[in-house]
Design a protein around this motif. Sequence first.
Motif, PDB file in Angstrom:
ATOM      1  N   LEU A 123       0.879  -1.160   0.016  1.00 14.94           N
ATOM      2  CA  LEU A 123      -0.085  -0.146  -0.059  1.00 14.94           C
ATOM      3  C   LEU A 123       0.772   1.441  -0.084  1.00 14.94           C
ATOM      4  O   LEU A 123       0.355   2.245   0.216  1.00 14.94           O
ATOM      5  N   ILE A 125       2.731   2.338   2.283  1.00 12.36           N
ATOM      6  CA  ILE A 125       2.866   3.436   3.468  1.00 12.36           C
ATOM      7  C   ILE A 125       3.846   2.655   4.492  1.00 12.36           C
ATOM      8  O   ILE A 125       3.487   2.953   5.601  1.00 12.36           O
ATOM      9  N   GLN A 140      -4.413   8.742   4.371  1.00 17.23           N
ATOM     10  CA  GLN A 140      -3.319   7.881   5.165  1.00 17.23           C
ATOM     11  C   GLN A 140      -4.127   7.000   5.953  1.00 17.23           C
ATOM     12  O   GLN A 140      -3.969   5.904   6.124  1.00 17.23           O
ATOM     13  N   GLN A 142      -7.267   6.160   5.957  1.00 19.65           N
ATOM     14  CA  GLN A 142      -8.036   5.148   5.095  1.00 19.65           C
ATOM     15  C   GLN A 142      -6.984   4.138   4.813  1.00 19.65           C
ATOM     16  O   GLN A 142      -7.559   3.031   4.727  1.00 19.65           O
ATOM     17  N   GLN A 143      -5.869   4.489   4.323  1.00 21.93           N
ATOM     18  CA  GLN A 143      -4.963   3.322   3.739  1.00 21.93           C
ATOM     19  C   GLN A 143      -4.630   2.482   4.830  1.00 21.93           C
ATOM     20  O   GLN A 143      -4.539   1.212   4.683  1.00 21.93           O
ATOM     21  N   THR A 170      -5.330  10.146  -3.677  1.00 19.91           N
ATOM     22  CA  THR A 170      -5.467   9.204  -2.796  1.00 19.91           C
ATOM     23  C   THR A 170      -6.599   8.227  -3.645  1.00 19.91           C
ATOM     24  O   THR A 170      -6.211   6.826  -3.466  1.00 19.91           O
ATOM     25  N   GLN A 173      -5.056   6.450  -6.262  1.00 20.74           N
ATOM     26  CA  GLN A 173      -4.335   5.463  -6.063  1.00 20.74           C
ATOM     27  C   GLN A 173      -4.857   4.193  -5.348  1.00 20.74           C
ATOM     28  O   GLN A 173      -4.463   2.955  -5.756  1.00 20.74           O
ATOM     29  N   LEU A 174      -5.912   4.364  -4.531  1.00 22.68           N
ATOM     30  CA  LEU A 174      -6.635   3.179  -3.869  1.00 22.68           C
ATOM     31  C   LEU A 174      -7.666   2.362  -5.044  1.00 22.68           C
ATOM     32  O   LEU A 174      -7.557   1.446  -4.968  1.00 22.68           O
TER      33      LEU A 174
END
Length: 186
Positions: A123, A125, A140, A142-143, A170, A173-174
């Motif tokens: 992910l 992160i 971030q 939610q990631q 974001t 990206q998701l």
Amino acid sequence: MPSGLELRGVTKRYEPDTIALQDVSLNLPGGSVLVLVGPTGSGKTTLLRLIAGLDEPTDGEIVLNGADLTGRSPKDRDVAMVFQHPMLFINQSVARNIGYGLRLRNYPQAEIARRVQDVAGRLQIADLLERPARRLSGGQRQQVALARALVRKPAIFLFDEPLTYLDLSTREQLRAFFQQLRSTLP
Ligand code: ADP
Ligand code: MG
């Protein structure tokens, strides 16, 4: 053993007279992806909460991979849910937040550390792992909530509008990540 999710006549009433779901039946073979679309108040969140065990149906049965889930606590269901608003332990590190469900289920420390590293890498992160969750942006957070679900490798993922409150980049990206996740399913 039949693989998949089956709902049989699931009804949910809230006091005094709200019928959130009425006689919902569906049969999803293992490996399926189902997208529920409906206006606000149509019962999407309720349905997911029932599958996760956060609420019990007023009537009907929910069967996952051949096992009736009625009366089982969320912890004892092989189900991971990501909410519209990420719910994190804000004073704990990202790594501890991601590993939460594995600690709850008594996975060995080394296994937890390995899996947390792996999912954080996927992910993107990994550089946030030591940061307290309160110092993350909304995207971030939610990631991290997504990572916490993925790390468990559950029988079923439930995503309740997880992209609604994210900024555009974001979200993009998701979205790409979800497509990739889809391609890894059996
Ligand atoms: P959606 O997620 O599709 O917007 P919900 O599942 O949140 O829909 O809501 C379905 C219906 O159930 C709505 O009428 C809502 O007001 C009602 N409802 C949801 N949760 C509760 C609750 N805890 N108590 C009472 N009514 C509720
Ligand atoms: Mg909802």
